[in-house]
Scaffold this active site. Sequence first.
Site, PDB file in Angstrom:
ATOM      1  N   LYS A 149     -28.885  20.335  23.584  1.00  0.00           N
ATOM      2  CA  LYS A 149     -30.273  20.688  23.928  1.00  0.00           C
ATOM      3  C   LYS A 149     -31.192  19.510  23.612  1.00  0.00           C
ATOM      4  O   LYS A 149     -31.071  18.884  22.555  1.00  0.00           O
ATOM      5  CB  LYS A 149     -30.668  21.920  23.116  1.00  0.00           C
ATOM      6  CG  LYS A 149     -32.033  22.497  23.439  1.00  0.00           C
ATOM      7  CD  LYS A 149     -32.300  23.754  22.601  1.00  0.00           C
ATOM      8  CE  LYS A 149     -33.626  24.409  22.928  1.00  0.00           C
ATOM      9  NZ  LYS A 149     -33.864  25.616  22.106  1.00  0.00           N
ATOM     10  N   SER A 200     -35.152  29.711  24.867  1.00  0.00           N
ATOM     11  CA  SER A 200     -35.473  28.408  25.411  1.00  0.00           C
ATOM     12  C   SER A 200     -34.266  27.516  25.685  1.00  0.00           C
ATOM     13  O   SER A 200     -34.391  26.539  26.415  1.00  0.00           O
ATOM     14  CB  SER A 200     -36.414  27.675  24.441  1.00  0.00           C
ATOM     15  OG  SER A 200     -35.756  27.436  23.210  1.00  0.00           O
ATOM     16  N   SER A 249     -33.616  31.966  20.878  1.00  0.00           N
ATOM     17  CA  SER A 249     -33.348  30.999  21.949  1.00  0.00           C
ATOM     18  C   SER A 249     -31.899  30.578  22.137  1.00  0.00           C
ATOM     19  O   SER A 249     -31.594  29.891  23.109  1.00  0.00           O
ATOM     20  CB  SER A 249     -34.188  29.750  21.740  1.00  0.00           C
ATOM     21  OG  SER A 249     -35.488  29.987  22.195  1.00  0.00           O
TER      22      SER A 249
END
Length: 490
Positions: free
Chosen positions: A82, A157, A181
């Site tokens: 990420k 997210s 997330s």
Amino acid sequence: MTTAPLHRLSALAVRDAVARGEVRASDVAEDVLGRIHGLDSKVRAFLRLDEDGARASAKAVDAKVAAKKPLGRLAGVTVAVKDVLCTRGVETTCASKILRGFVPPYDAHVVERLRAEDAILVGKTNLDEFAMGSSTENSAFHVTANPWDLSRVPGGSSGGSAAAIAADFAHLALGTDTGGSIRQPAALCGMTGLKPTYGRVSRYGLIAFASSLDQIGPMTGDVRDAALLLSVIAGRDARDSTSQPAPVPDYLASIEDGVKGFRLGVPREYFPESIQPAVRDRVRDAIDVYERLGAEIVDVSLPHTDYGIAAYYIVATSEASSNLARYDGVQYGIRADGARSLVEMTSRTRTQGFGPEVTRRILLGTYCLSSGYYDAYYLKGLRIRTLLRRDFDSAFAKVDAILCPTSPIPAFKIGEKVSDPLSMYLCDVFSVTANLAGIPGISIPCGFTAERLPVGLQVLGKPLGEETILRVARAYERETDWHLQRPPLD
Ligand code: GLN
């Protein structure tokens, strides 16, 4: 030797095949990069690939194999990271315009750990700007599609990491979870996501959103791979004073031991009227599977659940307003042109650099922390946090783990919630409580809706109870084949 394409294998299978000399790490890297080139134009899971870096790491692994040198636990395994985690020499933006051009001079702790175990890092995945959101639509750069239905969001997210795993663009991925997330996108993309106990994994090199809630964790194709990745990234790191000194067990050691005799709690507050019926039914079916496997199902109550969202959005925005003060146009990323004073330069930079959701949260958090409102909002949020932790403590006095839905709804349409932030915030109702209480949670696939959208089952555990929740999750996975099903992408 297996005949499945290399991108389809589990991380454990790749690692073992590379170690036995049956497969070359370079072939694994080429196969995965080829798949990304073929299909990521549809999914858009990545913000940036590091093909040269991936090829160089693969070559180094092949050289070690040829020289019969000892191999790391992730030798030849591809990993997507990420883009909120610092990677030395590779631009890291948090999907924000304000960090454009920021190339970290160091690796995050977890990235160091990956490299030390001979993993192949393929690229940085998309996310909601600064990890604020539940759909990945808040990325300043582009929207990521859900591989199961390209007109829908992957969740957020960590939507890029979840979509990358669901689409077989990497064997493992790292996500971060401040209020859900990792788990919510895992549920919406039909894969596995584990948020560890607060402090289990060092946050050094994780660009902060809300420091008392953030945790880094594995996003994988199955539960055993999550255990493998957690074994690699967990543990004390002196550079993060909140990282816990507790020894790191081999999370794979007891994973097949089953749930016979376990007491598994089902919290009544996690099945409200508003939950989508297909989600409720799939989770109830999963609970029946546990009963069949010899677990005792126990009704439990977590009475302060209803206050979780309100407390979360106060604590998280307050911390974010403070953490994001560092983006001033001086130290990192972009700087607005044409300003005549320092104040004007900072203000213009922030106005140009932050998107609407990040701006909203900075304003909300600044308000909550202001002297007239601190007691009314921030302190009250902290009190609710304590009450939520006590709810879990008393539930865990009676049960070994808790079973509940991860998200009240499956993947929604791209654009459906962008103009209604409150309805987006409500997606987190079953996930924020674990962050506020600091406890670990895992989401695993437990079936599909009639439209063939994945549904996630969440297993919550005691602080440092990762071994237990992995074992509980694996017991269900062994009985089902949801984790082996693939989206209709090719
Ligand atoms: N969806 C939640 C939020 O928008 C959680 C985000 C996260 O866990 N990073 O804050």
